[in-house]
Design a protein around this motif. Structure first.
Motif, PDB file in Angstrom:
ATOM      1  N   ALA A  53      59.130  93.562  64.396  1.00 42.43           N
ATOM      2  CA  ALA A  53      60.019  92.743  63.573  1.00 42.43           C
ATOM      3  C   ALA A  53      59.427  91.361  63.304  1.00 42.43           C
ATOM      4  O   ALA A  53      59.939  90.624  62.446  1.00 42.43           O
ATOM      5  N   GLY A  54      58.366  90.997  64.045  1.00 43.68           N
ATOM      6  CA  GLY A  54      57.770  89.678  63.869  1.00 43.68           C
ATOM      7  C   GLY A  54      58.593  88.575  64.465  1.00 43.68           C
ATOM      8  O   GLY A  54      58.571  87.437  63.978  1.00 43.68           O
ATOM      9  N   VAL A  55      59.347  88.909  65.530  1.00 44.80           N
ATOM     10  CA  VAL A  55      60.154  87.887  66.212  1.00 44.80           C
ATOM     11  C   VAL A  55      59.845  87.946  67.701  1.00 44.80           C
ATOM     12  O   VAL A  55      59.273  88.918  68.198  1.00 44.80           O
ATOM     13  N   GLY A  56      60.224  86.910  68.413  1.00 47.60           N
ATOM     14  CA  GLY A  56      60.054  86.906  69.848  1.00 47.60           C
ATOM     15  C   GLY A  56      61.105  87.761  70.540  1.00 47.60           C
ATOM     16  O   GLY A  56      62.189  88.003  69.994  1.00 47.60           O
ATOM     17  N   VAL A  57      60.774  88.212  71.739  1.00 46.16           N
ATOM     18  CA  VAL A  57      61.737  89.017  72.499  1.00 46.16           C
ATOM     19  C   VAL A  57      63.018  88.227  72.747  1.00 46.16           C
ATOM     20  O   VAL A  57      64.125  88.785  72.709  1.00 46.16           O
ATOM     21  N   ALA A  58      62.890  86.930  72.971  1.00 45.34           N
ATOM     22  CA  ALA A  58      64.083  86.110  73.212  1.00 45.34           C
ATOM     23  C   ALA A  58      64.995  86.110  71.999  1.00 45.34           C
ATOM     24  O   ALA A  58      66.227  86.133  72.134  1.00 45.34           O
ATOM     25  N   THR A  59      64.403  86.119  70.801  1.00 49.51           N
ATOM     26  CA  THR A  59      65.212  86.167  69.580  1.00 49.51           C
ATOM     27  C   THR A  59      65.963  87.481  69.502  1.00 49.51           C
ATOM     28  O   THR A  59      67.147  87.511  69.144  1.00 49.51           O
ATOM     29  N   LEU A  60      65.285  88.577  69.846  1.00 46.69           N
ATOM     30  CA  LEU A  60      65.959  89.877  69.829  1.00 46.69           C
ATOM     31  C   LEU A  60      67.148  89.877  70.789  1.00 46.69           C
ATOM     32  O   LEU A  60      68.241  90.327  70.431  1.00 46.69           O
ATOM     33  N   TYR A  61      66.939  89.346  71.985  1.00 51.29           N
ATOM     34  CA  TYR A  61      68.024  89.370  72.975  1.00 51.29           C
ATOM     35  C   TYR A  61      69.155  88.401  72.625  1.00 51.29           C
ATOM     36  O   TYR A  61      70.291  88.606  73.053  1.00 51.29           O
ATOM     37  N   ARG A  62      68.864  87.361  71.860  1.00 51.06           N
ATOM     38  CA  ARG A  62      69.956  86.497  71.403  1.00 51.06           C
ATOM     39  C   ARG A  62      70.867  87.242  70.437  1.00 51.06           C
ATOM     40  O   ARG A  62      72.073  87.012  70.408  1.00 51.06           O
ATOM     41  N   ARG A  63      70.286  88.104  69.608  1.00 51.96           N
ATOM     42  CA  ARG A  63      71.076  88.860  68.643  1.00 51.96           C
ATOM     43  C   ARG A  63      71.736  90.077  69.284  1.00 51.96           C
ATOM     44  O   ARG A  63      72.871  90.428  68.943  1.00 51.96           O
ATOM     45  N   PHE A  64      71.033  90.732  70.192  1.00 53.64           N
ATOM     46  CA  PHE A  64      71.518  91.990  70.784  1.00 53.64           C
ATOM     47  C   PHE A  64      71.304  91.909  72.289  1.00 53.64           C
ATOM     48  O   PHE A  64      70.177  92.038  72.769  1.00 53.64           O
ATOM     49  N   ARG A  65      72.399  91.705  73.010  1.00 55.95           N
ATOM     50  CA  ARG A  65      72.272  91.461  74.443  1.00 55.95           C
ATOM     51  C   ARG A  65      71.899  92.717  75.214  1.00 55.95           C
ATOM     52  O   ARG A  65      71.401  92.619  76.340  1.00 55.95           O
TER      53      ARG A  65
END
Length: 204
Positions: free
Chosen positions: A47-59
């Motif tokens: 997705a071209g995002v950091g893992v932290a960004t993914l977890y902010r959107r989807f816990r």
């Protein structure tokens, strides 16, 4: 279905909306190409995002699966229910058939959704509401049971999905899909005795 499970959805900022879209698209492709066990950090990389960004959107992983499934329904399943002006029976059953065909290619995603409980009758209620006009026309024409509700059609779709994603596929899964969908659709036709009364859950 909520993508966060934390109350009513709020509009996303433009950058957050872009990240959400990238993550959902990458997850859908990754689940189908790499299988159910694809790592979330691999999805974030695609997705071209950091893992932290993914977890902010989807816990949780399940929340991500729900978001991908909702996207599939919105983009690929709901459009199949466009109200027609032809034969009422053909319009209704054709819509249901096209909906099943639209989702059976997502076998890995649907298996994940089934295992995580990410879909059930309630998760396709919105699609059922889109079908309301087709059902009304079919009832008025006398080609379906007059006691049918859109919630019943949602249940038919869920059952067809379950059959289509069964781990007990025969030598020709497509033939089995057509057979069992035809069996489910035949149950919509007028008949006696009437169907048992539904639960107290509100109709779609």
């Amino acid at each position: 279905m909520s993508t966060t499970g934390a109350g009513p959805a709020r509009p996303l900022r433009a950058d957050a909306a872009r990240n959400h879209r990238r993550i959902v698209d990458a997850a859908a492709a990754a689940f189908e190409s790499d299988g159910a066990d694809v790592a979330l950090d691999e999805i974030a990389r695609r997705a071209g995002v950091g893992v932290a960004t993914l977890y902010r959107r989807f816990r949780t992983r399940d929340q991500l699966i729900r978001a991908v499934l909702e996207d599939v329904f919105t983009a690929e399943v709901e459009p199949t229910a466009a109200a027609g002006d032809g034969d009422p029976w053909a319009d209704l059953t054709g819509s249901l058939t096209r909906a099943v065909e639209a989702i059976v290619g997502r076998r890995t995603l649907l298996r994940l959704a089934r295992e995580s409980g990410a879909y059930d009758v309630e998760s396709v209620q919105r699609y059922g509401r889109v079908l309301a006009r087709l059902l009304d026309r079919a009832r008025e024409a006398g080609v379906v049971r007059d006691e049918l509700t859109t919630r019943d059609l949602s249940a038919v779709l869920v059952m067809a999905m379950a059959v289509s994603t069964s781990d007990d596929d025969g030598p020709d899964p497509a033939a089995d899909q057509r057979r069992y969908l035809a069996l489910l659709l035949d149950g919509l036709r007028p008949g006696r005795p009437r169907l048992p009364e539904p639960s107290t859950a509100p109709p779609a």
